[in-house]
Write a protein that holds these residues in place. Sequence first.
Motif, PDB file in Angstrom:
ATOM      1  N   ASN B 232      40.665  51.414  44.507  1.00  0.00           N
ATOM      2  CA  ASN B 232      41.657  51.860  43.531  1.00  0.00           C
ATOM      3  C   ASN B 232      42.350  50.663  42.888  1.00  0.00           C
ATOM      4  O   ASN B 232      42.597  50.646  41.668  1.00  0.00           O
ATOM      5  N   ILE B 233      42.651  49.666  43.710  1.00  0.00           N
ATOM      6  CA  ILE B 233      43.362  48.491  43.182  1.00  0.00           C
ATOM      7  C   ILE B 233      42.489  47.738  42.176  1.00  0.00           C
ATOM      8  O   ILE B 233      42.952  47.341  41.100  1.00  0.00           O
ATOM      9  N   ALA B 235      40.171  48.884  40.349  1.00  0.00           N
ATOM     10  CA  ALA B 235      40.101  49.673  39.116  1.00  0.00           C
ATOM     11  C   ALA B 235      41.355  49.435  38.275  1.00  0.00           C
ATOM     12  O   ALA B 235      41.283  49.287  37.052  1.00  0.00           O
ATOM     13  N   ARG B 236      42.507  49.384  38.948  1.00  0.00           N
ATOM     14  CA  ARG B 236      43.750  49.152  38.201  1.00  0.00           C
ATOM     15  C   ARG B 236      43.729  47.771  37.553  1.00  0.00           C
ATOM     16  O   ARG B 236      44.146  47.605  36.391  1.00  0.00           O
ATOM     17  N   VAL B 238      41.129  46.008  36.628  1.00  0.00           N
ATOM     18  CA  VAL B 238      40.178  46.014  35.508  1.00  0.00           C
ATOM     19  C   VAL B 238      40.757  46.783  34.319  1.00  0.00           C
ATOM     20  O   VAL B 238      40.658  46.344  33.173  1.00  0.00           O
ATOM     21  N   ALA B 239      41.373  47.924  34.615  1.00  0.00           N
ATOM     22  CA  ALA B 239      41.940  48.736  33.531  1.00  0.00           C
ATOM     23  C   ALA B 239      43.035  47.978  32.791  1.00  0.00           C
ATOM     24  O   ALA B 239      43.243  48.180  31.593  1.00  0.00           O
ATOM     25  N   HIS B 242      42.597  45.711  29.230  1.00  0.00           N
ATOM     26  CA  HIS B 242      42.622  46.160  27.830  1.00  0.00           C
ATOM     27  C   HIS B 242      43.784  47.122  27.599  1.00  0.00           C
ATOM     28  O   HIS B 242      44.165  47.866  28.498  1.00  0.00           O
ATOM     29  N   CYS B 305      36.021  41.173  26.969  1.00  0.00           N
ATOM     30  CA  CYS B 305      36.215  41.105  28.417  1.00  0.00           C
ATOM     31  C   CYS B 305      35.467  42.295  29.018  1.00  0.00           C
ATOM     32  O   CYS B 305      35.964  43.426  28.988  1.00  0.00           O
ATOM     33  N   ASP B 306      34.278  42.024  29.527  1.00  0.00           N
ATOM     34  CA  ASP B 306      33.419  43.086  30.031  1.00  0.00           C
ATOM     35  C   ASP B 306      33.212  42.967  31.539  1.00  0.00           C
ATOM     36  O   ASP B 306      33.018  41.876  32.068  1.00  0.00           O
ATOM     37  N   VAL B 307      33.214  44.120  32.196  1.00  0.00           N
ATOM     38  CA  VAL B 307      32.745  44.166  33.582  1.00  0.00           C
ATOM     39  C   VAL B 307      31.220  44.109  33.550  1.00  0.00           C
ATOM     40  O   VAL B 307      30.577  44.871  32.836  1.00  0.00           O
TER      41      VAL B 307
END
Lengths: 461, 461
Positions: B232-233, B235-236, B238-239, B242, B305-307
């Motif tokens: 979860n962290i 994801a936060r 990365v989110a 942008h 900025c891409d994963v």
Amino acid sequence: MPTTLADFQKVEQYLTDHQNDFIETLKTFLRIESVSADSKFIPEIKRGAEFVEKQLTSAGLETKIYETAGHPIVYGSWLKAEGAPTVMVYGHYDVQPADPYDLWKTPPFDPDIREGHIYARGATDDKGQMMTHVNSVASWLKVVGSLPVNVKFVIEGEEEVGSDNLDKFLSEHQEMLQCDVAVVSDTSQFAPGVPAITYALRGITACELKLTGPGQDLHSGLFGGSVANPANIIARLVASLHNAEGQVQIPGFYDDVLPLSEQERNGFANLPFDEPALFKALGVSEGYGEAGFTTLERRWARPTCDVNGIWSGYQGEGPKTIVPSIAGVKISCRLVPNQDPEKINSSLESFLRELCPASVDFQYKQYHSCGGLVFDTDSGWMKSAGIAIEHAFGVSPVFIREGGSIPVVSTFKEILGVDTLLLGWGQSTDNLHSPNERFSLEGYRQGTLASARLWQELANL
Amino acid sequence: MPTTLADFQKVEQYLTDHQNDFIETLKTFLRIESVSADSKFIPEIKRGAEFVEKQLTSAGLETKIYETAGHPIVYGSWLKAEGAPTVMVYGHYDVQPADPYDLWKTPPFDPDIREGHIYARGATDDKGQMMTHVNSVASWLKVVGSLPVNVKFVIEGEEEVGSDNLDKFLSEHQEMLQCDVAVVSDTSQFAPGVPAITYALRGITACELKLTGPGQDLHSGLFGGSVANPANIIARLVASLHNAEGQVQIPGFYDDVLPLSEQERNGFANLPFDEPALFKALGVSEGYGEAGFTTLERRWARPTCDVNGIWSGYQGEGPKTIVPSIAGVKISCRLVPNQDPEKINSSLESFLRELCPASVDFQYKQYHSCGGLVFDTDSGWMKSAGIAIEHAFGVSPVFIREGGSIPVVSTFKEILGVDTLLLGWGQSTDNLHSPNERFSLEGYRQGTLASARLWQELANL
């Protein structure tokens, strides 16, 4: 003729005199390699079922082994306590795989007694705990010739692999299985010297989400920045599940949550809970979660939304500069009593779908759900269990909740309409599902004694 | 004595007369299985280097094969154009692996000519494109006996595996490699009939981040909600990269970005770009990215900025209800000219680290970076290339950018201090790195002619 407390006292003496016999029987049981997950153990599963049936028959119950599409279910009953309540005892004879074998100090299926514990796969989960009820029933019938209550044992062989065939069995034999309350000993005491009654379970609802962006992984230089990257998008979706206070943002998520009473919160706060020791064992420096709640409240009585797995693109060594084609995530929510799993799951799906850009394909798969449960701690069943435990352990049990889900307890409520007494004789440190699983001989003795007393107390209701 | 346009016209006639010879030579080159990624092809790599050296020697250049820690580099020079500029031609004789072989219509190392194209691994990348310069130089020396400019060929054998030994070679031979401009034909035309000069490249900076929460995967029922879940962290984190407008939120990210001029934006807008066809080929219904920019601007001239990959917990079939111990992500930023890769990477690290809760361990690994480059489209080099291309293709080239990075071009700028003319004769549809790679015979002819004219034009500077 109803049994009396004097009858129980004879049973208690018998239990004291025969404790070693009960240990020997348990050792024989633990030598059976009844691993349900691996088909190479099927002959041992069969031996496990037959062992349980033999114990119940010897105790004086009428028994039958029911074949299922998977592993057999052992049923045993004694129904001669006219007018008295009927109690269903649920347990399981199957065990977790014992791998990795080399981490066991003594072989997992060659029980070893050291420092007051019996070490073997299944010692606490659930062979040892389940046998306390077999022992107590056998002793009553041996010493007194009757039981204070009617009993129905349902001992399955697929608990460790999801109890796939149990619901069907319960549905198909509803009449035979009619009862007033269920008893399950497959949980733990709160701590050594702190016996507990578990009066609530969290439920669960889970899903898998798969996002597809471009038709194949793309060169991140040639195309990066111009198409939606499903890995970035899935991160955004997951991040949207919580706000900064750790509150779940799925619409309606908290609508039906029963708030904790002040009494319960005080009860939790007064438990001898060593929080630093827990965090040390888990390998974290501190807790983390929903603002305004303690660690026990967060674990037992608040709903959650956790990622169980996430994946996309390149996971190997070094860099690989692509825009991945696919991203996936598995999410599960632990639910508390009164939340509707289907409603939450649907709301989760809508919430995520709305956040997903149009150019990304959204595939959502709903997994099995089960609701949370809370039982009335003031019920007669609870009071009876409290007296029995206090007698056996020398202290009153504490009332605790359990953060995990035990689907069979929901099934008992839904199909048979009964509450369950969750009476754990083990400890959370007994290495269940891990190498060197164990069960304390004192817990085994006290659990058997509490079980014997429980039948007498329930008869008074 | 300086060469003249009349000399070039003789060369042009020679090229016309000998086109079939050039095709035969290329076919011989393409039969060499010079795959750099797989050590079983090392003898073929050696044959590839020797073939190139032989071609350069036959053309009239002084040559030498330089051994490296990996595959050899072929060097050839002709330096008798006193007072004229010196041009470095860079190319590579190694090719991508040809797998999967069964998707090739004709064998990858048995060149086949059909529908105006030569099909073989390496046809466009880079044997065919690189040979245009060998052909042109050979023709000048054959017909005229001299070249309008001095030339230095550097043809390496590790381009497809990261050019690991090229930087060292360039650094160690800086004096020998002194030149005024570099020429590389390893890109594409904008579209069939639309030749292009690539005047800018994006840079790149990349990292891998690993978060560790609990010491092992935890039961999501027993502990979920009370400890930080690293999935979860992550994801936060990365989110957070942008905002809703698709703008990158790393502090200072856009500070040094050179804005696109109106002239450039108009240039992009006037290109014959079939956006629906591109999206169809990529398998997406529409574009997605930074608000306020077109697809070509997003691909060529805006930083991203891409994963590139993300992983945590359980990725198998069905549900598994755990709080994962570890989560990881690979992130890369494509950069545009004037952004400092090291500064961006450090800012990315600080940004993510600040968002990470104290109970989660944060491990950040920085990968190799390279800056973006933009060359002056009004330079004499560019004008010369424009004239040469217009002569060979019958139309003026368009000026385009490239979203990817070509690190060797940065290296030429850094180590040798020179600009590079990126003159692609291929098409983006030539299946480079894929089965059925091809190069059009017309592109081969036009590229060779453009190269021959280029030398004459550069001599006038």
